[in-house]
Design a protein around this motif. Structure first.
Motif, PDB file in Angstrom:
ATOM      1  N   GLY A   1      -6.355 -42.111 -36.959  1.00 15.51           N
ATOM      2  CA  GLY A   1      -5.798 -41.325 -38.053  1.00 15.51           C
ATOM      3  C   GLY A   1      -4.309 -41.557 -38.225  1.00 15.51           C
ATOM      4  N   SER A   2      -3.793 -42.589 -37.574  1.00 14.33           N
ATOM      5  CA  SER A   2      -2.381 -42.950 -37.658  1.00 14.33           C
ATOM      6  C   SER A   2      -2.236 -44.219 -38.487  1.00 14.33           C
ATOM      7  CB  SER A   2      -1.809 -43.181 -36.252  1.00 14.33           C
ATOM      8  OG  SER A   2      -0.586 -43.893 -36.302  1.00 14.33           O
ATOM      9  N   ASP A   3      -1.472 -44.151 -39.560  1.00 19.43           N
ATOM     10  CA  ASP A   3      -1.254 -45.344 -40.384  1.00 19.43           C
ATOM     11  C   ASP A   3      -0.578 -46.459 -39.587  1.00 19.43           C
ATOM     12  OD1 ASP A   3      -2.417 -44.604 -42.820  1.00 19.43           O
ATOM     13  OD2 ASP A   3      -0.632 -43.509 -43.456  1.00 19.43           O
ATOM     14  N   ARG A   4       0.250 -46.075 -38.630  1.00 14.72           N
ATOM     15  CA  ARG A   4       0.904 -47.088 -37.800  1.00 14.72           C
ATOM     16  C   ARG A   4      -0.120 -47.892 -37.006  1.00 14.72           C
ATOM     17  NH1 ARG A   4       2.430 -47.791 -32.641  1.00 14.72           N
ATOM     18  NH2 ARG A   4       1.554 -45.785 -32.007  1.00 14.72           N
ATOM     19  N   ILE A   5      -1.075 -47.190 -36.404  1.00 11.55           N
ATOM     20  CA  ILE A   5      -2.119 -47.870 -35.627  1.00 11.55           C
ATOM     21  C   ILE A   5      -3.029 -48.680 -36.548  1.00 11.55           C
ATOM     22  CG2 ILE A   5      -4.128 -47.541 -34.143  1.00 11.55           C
ATOM     23  CD1 ILE A   5      -1.559 -47.073 -32.675  1.00 11.55           C
ATOM     24  N   LEU A   6      -3.381 -48.124 -37.699  1.00 14.04           N
ATOM     25  CA  LEU A   6      -4.239 -48.849 -38.641  1.00 14.04           C
ATOM     26  C   LEU A   6      -3.583 -50.154 -39.076  1.00 14.04           C
ATOM     27  CD1 LEU A   6      -5.594 -45.990 -40.947  1.00 14.04           C
ATOM     28  CD2 LEU A   6      -6.807 -47.186 -39.109  1.00 14.04           C
TER      29      LEU A   6
ATOM     30  N   GLY B   1      -6.612 -52.689 -43.292  1.00 10.78           N
ATOM     31  CA  GLY B   1      -6.633 -52.914 -44.735  1.00 10.78           C
ATOM     32  C   GLY B   1      -6.764 -51.657 -45.569  1.00 10.78           C
ATOM     33  N   PHE B   2      -6.605 -50.481 -44.948  1.00  7.89           N
ATOM     34  CA  PHE B   2      -6.607 -49.227 -45.704  1.00  7.89           C
ATOM     35  C   PHE B   2      -5.698 -48.229 -44.993  1.00  7.89           C
ATOM     36  CE2 PHE B   2     -10.289 -48.920 -42.825  1.00  7.89           C
ATOM     37  CZ  PHE B   2     -10.012 -47.728 -42.163  1.00  7.89           C
ATOM     38  N   THR B   3      -5.311 -47.192 -45.708  1.00  3.85           N
ATOM     39  CA  THR B   3      -4.488 -46.137 -45.131  1.00  3.85           C
ATOM     40  C   THR B   3      -5.340 -44.903 -44.876  1.00  3.85           C
ATOM     41  OG1 THR B   3      -3.901 -45.193 -47.274  1.00  3.85           O
ATOM     42  CG2 THR B   3      -2.485 -46.973 -46.428  1.00  3.85           C
ATOM     43  N   VAL B   4      -4.799 -43.959 -44.132  1.00  5.34           N
ATOM     44  CA  VAL B   4      -5.506 -42.695 -43.883  1.00  5.34           C
ATOM     45  C   VAL B   4      -5.789 -41.992 -45.207  1.00  5.34           C
ATOM     46  CG1 VAL B   4      -5.306 -40.393 -42.881  1.00  5.34           C
ATOM     47  CG2 VAL B   4      -4.566 -42.391 -41.574  1.00  5.34           C
ATOM     48  N   TYR B   5      -4.816 -41.994 -46.092  1.00  3.60           N
ATOM     49  CA  TYR B   5      -4.991 -41.352 -47.394  1.00  3.60           C
ATOM     50  C   TYR B   5      -6.164 -41.979 -48.160  1.00  3.60           C
ATOM     51  CZ  TYR B   5      -4.118 -40.039 -52.250  1.00  3.60           C
ATOM     52  OH  TYR B   5      -4.259 -39.579 -53.537  1.00  3.60           O
ATOM     53  N   GLU B   6      -6.242 -43.308 -48.169  1.00  4.33           N
ATOM     54  CA  GLU B   6      -7.332 -43.988 -48.877  1.00  4.33           C
ATOM     55  C   GLU B   6      -8.682 -43.668 -48.249  1.00  4.33           C
ATOM     56  OE1 GLU B   6      -5.222 -48.029 -50.625  1.00  4.33           O
ATOM     57  OE2 GLU B   6      -5.695 -47.924 -48.474  1.00  4.33           O
ATOM     58  N   PHE B   7      -8.711 -43.551 -46.929  1.00  2.00           N
ATOM     59  CA  PHE B   7      -9.955 -43.206 -46.237  1.00  2.00           C
ATOM     60  C   PHE B   7     -10.422 -41.814 -46.652  1.00  2.00           C
ATOM     61  CE2 PHE B   7     -12.680 -41.883 -42.764  1.00  2.00           C
ATOM     62  CZ  PHE B   7     -13.310 -43.049 -42.363  1.00  2.00           C
ATOM     63  N   LEU B   8      -9.494 -40.863 -46.643  1.00  2.00           N
ATOM     64  CA  LEU B   8      -9.838 -39.496 -47.023  1.00  2.00           C
ATOM     65  C   LEU B   8     -10.252 -39.393 -48.487  1.00  2.00           C
ATOM     66  CD1 LEU B   8      -7.042 -37.537 -45.117  1.00  2.00           C
ATOM     67  CD2 LEU B   8      -9.502 -37.474 -44.650  1.00  2.00           C
ATOM     68  N   LYS B   9      -9.568 -40.118 -49.359  1.00  2.00           N
ATOM     69  CA  LYS B   9      -9.906 -40.102 -50.783  1.00  2.00           C
ATOM     70  C   LYS B   9     -11.285 -40.686 -51.023  1.00  2.00           C
ATOM     71  CE  LYS B   9      -8.028 -39.057 -53.960  1.00  2.00           C
ATOM     72  NZ  LYS B   9      -8.092 -37.774 -54.712  1.00  2.00           N
ATOM     73  N   PHE B  10     -11.649 -41.710 -50.245  1.00  2.00           N
ATOM     74  CA  PHE B  10     -12.969 -42.324 -50.364  1.00  2.00           C
ATOM     75  C   PHE B  10     -14.050 -41.283 -50.128  1.00  2.00           C
ATOM     76  CE2 PHE B  10     -16.668 -44.363 -48.420  1.00  2.00           C
ATOM     77  CZ  PHE B  10     -16.975 -45.325 -49.363  1.00  2.00           C
TER      78      PHE B  10
END
Length: 210
Positions: free
Chosen positions: A99-104, A110-119
């Protein structure tokens, strides 16, 4: 990561679905390394939604689980706006990892936490789908704060099950050079995930030696 795919011809899949439906099967699961890319190698276009639509017409099958959906490609194909209309597509197995954009970013997801949640917000806007989420405990440079961020995302998603995969190092993978955590640190991160998920009443299972 980019994978060399080998898709099963869609007519073969439809024939199998027909056969299962004729035998009264009510639940089916499509599995793949990356279902979101299904069809690109054979038809040069995404075909997964065509299969979901086909299942909708079946008499006996009332539940379809999609196992192995890469969110990066699902977002690219705008799957969320389509999946939300399929009543029989009731579950998605996919990887958040962190859930950390830094780790992702380190993972090159290839996606951010925000994009994952919006999906998931989009696909659940009509009929809530069950999510089965994979995360990694102890990825190189992961901090306690990163763990807390991941737990916060999971509490927002409320998945059916969380698979906690403890990080396994190898000198042959890129993450090896990032700063591998000690076994003690990985165990502590896993403990934090277990405690947080238990508190949130989210079922989980652990994969790995730690």
């Amino acid at each position: 990561l980019n994978y060399r795919l080998k898709s099963t011809p869609i007519e073969e899949i439809k024939e199998t679905i027909d056969e299962l439906d004729s035998h009264g099967i009510t639940t089916i699961q499509l599995r793949g390394l990356n279902l979101a890319q299904y069809g690109l190698d054979l038809y040069h276009e995404y075909k997964l939604m065509e299969i979901c639509k086909y299942v909708e017409k079946k008499k006996n099958i009332d539940k379809l689980i999609l196992s192995g959906v890469a969110i990066r490609d699902a977002i690219k194909g705008d799957f969320a706006s389509q999946i939300k209309h399929f009543e029989k597509t009731k579950g998605i197995v996919c990887s958040l990892e962190s859930g950390s954009d830094r780790i992702l970013k380190l993972m090159k997801k290839g996606f951010t936490v925000y994009e994952f949640l919006k999906f998931f917000e989009t696909i659940n806007s009509i009929n809530r789908k069950g999510s089965f989420i994979n995360i990694v405990s102890g990825f190189p440079t992961e901090t306690i704060e990163d763990c807390k961020m991941t737990l916060q995302v999971l509490k927002e998603l409320l998945p059916r099950v969380v698979n906690i995969n403890t990080y396994a190092d190898s000198e042959f993978i890129p993450s090896h050079d990032l700063g591998v955590l000690t076994d003690k640190e990985i165990n502590e991160h896993t403990r934090i995930y277990k405690k947080g998920l238990k508190s949130a009443k989210i079922p989980y299972q652990i994969n790995g030696a730690n």
